[in-house]
Every structure is written in C-alpha cells, then in structure tokens.
Enzyme design. Structure first.
Site, PDB file in Angstrom:
ATOM      1  N   GLY A  45     110.479   6.692  65.222  1.00  0.00           N
ATOM      2  CA  GLY A  45     109.435   5.667  65.282  1.00  0.00           C
ATOM      3  C   GLY A  45     108.007   6.184  65.211  1.00  0.00           C
ATOM      4  CD  GLU A  99     108.442   7.862  72.352  1.00  0.00           C
ATOM      5  OE1 GLU A  99     108.270   7.257  71.271  1.00  0.00           O
ATOM      6  OE2 GLU A  99     109.538   7.917  72.917  1.00  0.00           O
ATOM      7  CG  ASP A 100     107.666   4.936  68.585  1.00  0.00           C
ATOM      8  OD1 ASP A 100     107.976   5.631  69.569  1.00  0.00           O
ATOM      9  OD2 ASP A 100     108.504   4.405  67.851  1.00  0.00           O
ATOM     10  CG  ASP A 103     111.106  -1.160  76.726  1.00  0.00           C
ATOM     11  OD1 ASP A 103     110.744  -1.815  77.709  1.00  0.00           O
ATOM     12  OD2 ASP A 103     111.933  -1.588  75.904  1.00  0.00           O
ATOM     13  CE  LYS A 131     108.442  -3.892  74.104  1.00  0.00           C
ATOM     14  NZ  LYS A 131     109.864  -3.975  73.752  1.00  0.00           N
ATOM     15  CG  PHE A 152     112.323  -5.987  69.447  1.00  0.00           C
ATOM     16  CD1 PHE A 152     112.822  -4.849  70.074  1.00  0.00           C
ATOM     17  CD2 PHE A 152     112.407  -6.077  68.065  1.00  0.00           C
ATOM     18  CE1 PHE A 152     113.386  -3.826  69.342  1.00  0.00           C
ATOM     19  CE2 PHE A 152     112.978  -5.053  67.318  1.00  0.00           C
ATOM     20  CZ  PHE A 152     113.474  -3.932  67.965  1.00  0.00           C
ATOM     21  CB  VAL A 153     106.609  -4.688  68.627  1.00  0.00           C
ATOM     22  CG1 VAL A 153     105.851  -5.690  69.475  1.00  0.00           C
ATOM     23  CG2 VAL A 153     106.794  -3.379  69.403  1.00  0.00           C
ATOM     24  CG  ASP A 159     114.359   0.818  63.906  1.00  0.00           C
ATOM     25  OD1 ASP A 159     113.881   1.216  64.991  1.00  0.00           O
ATOM     26  OD2 ASP A 159     115.578   0.756  63.679  1.00  0.00           O
ATOM     27  NE  ARG A 165     113.125   3.836  61.447  1.00  0.00           N
ATOM     28  CZ  ARG A 165     113.217   3.959  62.762  1.00  0.00           C
ATOM     29  NH1 ARG A 165     112.142   3.931  63.504  1.00  0.00           N
ATOM     30  NH2 ARG A 165     114.389   4.089  63.339  1.00  0.00           N
TER      31      ARG A 165
END
Ligand code: 5GP
Length: 176
Positions: A45, A99-100, A103, A131, A152-153, A159, A165
C-alpha cells in the site's frame, strides 16, 4: 465509483495528499538534520506515499521496503505475518517506518517489536493515514498525515481486494 461490489466517493484529493506529504517531509528534514535515516516502507500500500515523500526528503538517506500483510477483504484479520525482504543491517541506524495507513495499530506494534530486535539507534513512524477512533495502541506515531474516521478507504496505493491502488486520489466507501 464502483470497485468490485462496493461504491466509493472521493475523500482526499491528490493535491491535498501532496501538500500534506510535503509538510511531513519538511518536519522530517528538520528533525533529522545531521543524520542519515533509513526509511523502511511497508508494501504494497505504501508505494505511492513512499515515492512522493522521498522526493521531498533532502537528507542523505536510504529507503528499503518490506512486506507484512495482515489484511484481507474489508476488515483487519488481526493476524500478522512475518516480515519479508529486509536485507539491511539496522544496528545503530535511525529508522523511519513509512506506512500508508494505521488502523488498529496491530500491524505497527508487531513491526516495531520485530525491528527493535535488530538494535537500531532510533525508530519513528510516518503514516499518511490514521483511523483515529480505531487506533488503541500505546505507540507513538510521530508523523501522521490525515486523521480519518473508521471507514474503508482505497486509492493512492490502497486496495480493495487488489483493485484501486492506481487511483490518484483517496476514496472512501459510501456505506459499510
Ligand atoms: P492495523 O493492523 O493497523 O489494523 O491495519 C493496518 C493495515 O490494514 C494497513 O497496513 C492496511 O494494509 C490495512 N488497512 C487498514 N485500514 C484500511 C483501509 O481503510 N483500506 C485499505 N485498503 N487497507 C486498510
């Protein structure tokens, strides 16, 4: 926009992502003056965020990537796998994990533990998204781009079952 069976709407524009990424890079450039950090990107990601972040870093630095997947479908499985692909010697290095999205923080906690065993001199975390209502770990996320709600994104590297992506912007699921 429909991806697989779900509908998504634009959430964070590419332009805002780049502006925020530049801000984070500037902070890192200041904080690491005189140092030569090793950035460790968490695939898959992070590939877009890592690329744009690194373009704004003006320190002598290295970047490497690891893979560590814990996510299937729309929710975290809670299972974390081993890290794959780290060949560098981390001893005595200043590490910045890239990191992307964070969560629950489960993945990051696991990763921090693994990397700490390799005796780096410091470890900090840069994540584009957090998040914030879900995150419940006692770890310090020093560089956070956007604090987002529990939805959720996809897009900009993230993805949904393999798709999305490539999208330039970040999209949020319409209902979950
Ligand atoms: P955590 O262990 O913090 O619960 O989950 C972190 C990982 O779950 C991230 O690295 C990412 O791969 C995945 N993840 C968490 N939230 C989302 C999301 O909204 N969209 C996508 N595509 N992946 C997510």
């Amino acid at each position: 926009m429909i991806v697989h069976d779900k509908e998504f709407e634009t959430f964070i524009s590419h332009q805002s992502i780049l502006a925020k990424t530049k801000e984070l890079a500037q902070r890192i450039n200041e904080d690491y003056q005189g140092k030569s950090p090793l950035f460790i990107g968490v695939l898959n990601g992070v590939f877009m965020f890592a690329a744009d972040l690194m373009k704004e870093i003006n320190l002598p630095s290295e970047i490497s990537f690891i893979k560590l997947s814990s996510y299937e479908d729309l929710s975290s499985t809670g299972k974390v796998s081993e890290l794959i692909g780290l060949k560098e010697d981390l001893a005595g290095k200043d590490i910045i994990i890239v990191e992307d999205i964070v969560d629950t923080g489960e993945t990051m906690t696991h990763l921090l533990r693994k990397l700490a065993e390799l005796n780096p001199s410091s470890i900090e975390i840069a994540t584009l998204l957090l998040k914030v209502d879900v995150f419940k770990k006692d770890i310090d996320l020093k560089y956070v781009g956007f604090k987002i709600p529990e939805k959720f994104v996809i897009g900009y590297g993230l993805d949904y079952n393999g798709h999305g992506r490539n999208l330039k912007d970040i999209y949020q699921i319409k209902e979950q």
